[in-house]
Design a protein around this motif. Structure first.
Motif, mmCIF file in Angstrom:
data_model
loop_
_atom_site.group_PDB
_atom_site.id
_atom_site.type_symbol
_atom_site.label_atom_id
_atom_site.label_comp_id
_atom_site.label_asym_id
_atom_site.label_seq_id
_atom_site.Cartn_x
_atom_site.Cartn_y
_atom_site.Cartn_z
ATOM 1 N N VAL A 1 33.949 41.157 35.103
ATOM 2 C CA VAL A 1 33.298 39.633 35.162
ATOM 3 C C VAL A 1 33.662 39.055 36.504
ATOM 4 C CG1 VAL A 1 33.686 37.347 33.881
ATOM 5 C CG2 VAL A 1 33.488 39.664 32.640
ATOM 6 N N LEU A 2 34.818 38.873 36.878
ATOM 7 C CA LEU A 2 35.165 38.350 38.290
ATOM 8 C C LEU A 2 34.267 39.027 39.342
ATOM 9 C CD1 LEU A 2 39.139 38.143 38.279
ATOM 10 C CD2 LEU A 2 37.419 36.392 37.889
ATOM 11 N N GLU A 3 34.064 40.260 39.385
ATOM 12 C CA GLU A 3 33.451 40.963 40.420
ATOM 13 C C GLU A 3 31.604 40.406 40.314
ATOM 14 O OE1 GLU A 3 35.167 45.353 41.049
ATOM 15 O OE2 GLU A 3 33.899 45.186 39.382
ATOM 16 N N LEU A 4 31.174 40.321 39.001
ATOM 17 C CA LEU A 4 30.035 39.658 39.143
ATOM 18 C C LEU A 4 29.711 38.023 39.274
ATOM 19 C CD1 LEU A 4 28.683 41.342 35.699
ATOM 20 C CD2 LEU A 4 28.074 41.747 37.851
ATOM 21 N N ILE A 5 30.871 37.445 39.016
ATOM 22 C CA ILE A 5 31.033 36.151 39.859
ATOM 23 C C ILE A 5 30.971 35.991 41.022
ATOM 24 C CG2 ILE A 5 32.579 33.875 39.941
ATOM 25 C CD1 ILE A 5 33.285 34.623 37.022
ATOM 26 N N PHE A 6 31.665 36.902 41.792
ATOM 27 C CA PHE A 6 31.887 37.087 43.314
ATOM 28 C C PHE A 6 30.437 37.616 43.786
ATOM 29 C CE2 PHE A 6 36.544 38.251 42.642
ATOM 30 C CZ PHE A 6 36.919 36.634 42.608
ATOM 31 N N LEU B 1 39.022 34.656 44.368
ATOM 32 C CA LEU B 1 38.641 35.822 45.178
ATOM 33 C C LEU B 1 40.036 36.238 45.780
ATOM 34 C CD1 LEU B 1 36.901 37.962 46.363
ATOM 35 C CD2 LEU B 1 36.292 36.411 48.233
ATOM 36 N N LEU B 2 40.739 35.176 46.371
ATOM 37 C CA LEU B 2 41.916 35.411 47.165
ATOM 38 C C LEU B 2 43.046 36.085 46.141
ATOM 39 C CD1 LEU B 2 43.693 35.381 49.762
ATOM 40 C CD2 LEU B 2 44.291 33.122 49.032
#
Length: 178
Positions: A5-10, A150-151
């Motif tokens: 999910v985070l990767e898709l947000i990024f 991201l960091l």
């Protein structure tokens, strides 16, 4: 699952940043005739509606930030979008850390300027009331919050913080065994 999910947000963050940089942000640096009239009108509407004079009459320090965006960040956007769409690309870790630290650092003075600077009324009015200032902060805030997310993901996620290199499901162990 959560990391995907985070990767898709990024991915969406970086993919959307490409047209925003090319068609909106670069108007602070390049002459107006470079951009079609509808894009110039869009920028004027945004500046008037959200009381953001920095995009219409950018201070020199703001131009320097946009210059960094054009020269250093813009080439990174499609690379990062690819890596996060594919998922699990560990090689993106170091560039993502550099990017996120740089962007977070540039957003702090921008947000401080919005909150504390006494904007002139002419030629492009800035935010005067606390509500107007917080509205403008809310527009800039995702460009601080997503890089910070991201960091922290790059620093603390086991997916991106391990000894193996991986991208898109293939894994190669780089750790030497004795």
């Amino acid at each position: 699952m959560a990391i995907r999910v985070l990767e898709l947000i990024f991915f969406f963050y970086f993919a959307s940043h490409i047209p925003i940089t090319l068609f909106i942000d670069l108007q602070a640096l390049l002459p107006g005739y470079v951009f079609p009239q509808p894009l110039r009108d869009l920028l004027r509407w945004y500046a008037r509606e959200f009381k953001d004079p920095m995009v219409m009459d950018p201070p020199e320090w703001f131009k320097a930030f946009v210059c960094c965006e054009a020269l250093f960040q813009m080439p990174f956007f499609p690379i990062a979008a690819y890596a996060f769409l594919k998922g699990g690309c560990k090689w993106i870790r170091t560039p993502a850390i550099l990017y996120s630290a740089h962007v977070a650092t540039t957003l702090l003075p921008i947000l401080g300027h919005i909150l504390f600077y006494q904007f002139p009324v002419e030629p492009h009015p800035g935010p005067k009331t606390l509500q107007e200032r917080w509205l403008l902060v809310s527009i800039y805030a995702p460009y601080l919050l997503v890089p910070l997310l991201l960091l922290f993901t790059m620093l603390f996620s086991s997916t991106y913080n391990s000894a193996s290199t991986k991208c898109g499901g293939t894994s190669v162990n780089t750790k030497k065994k004795n």
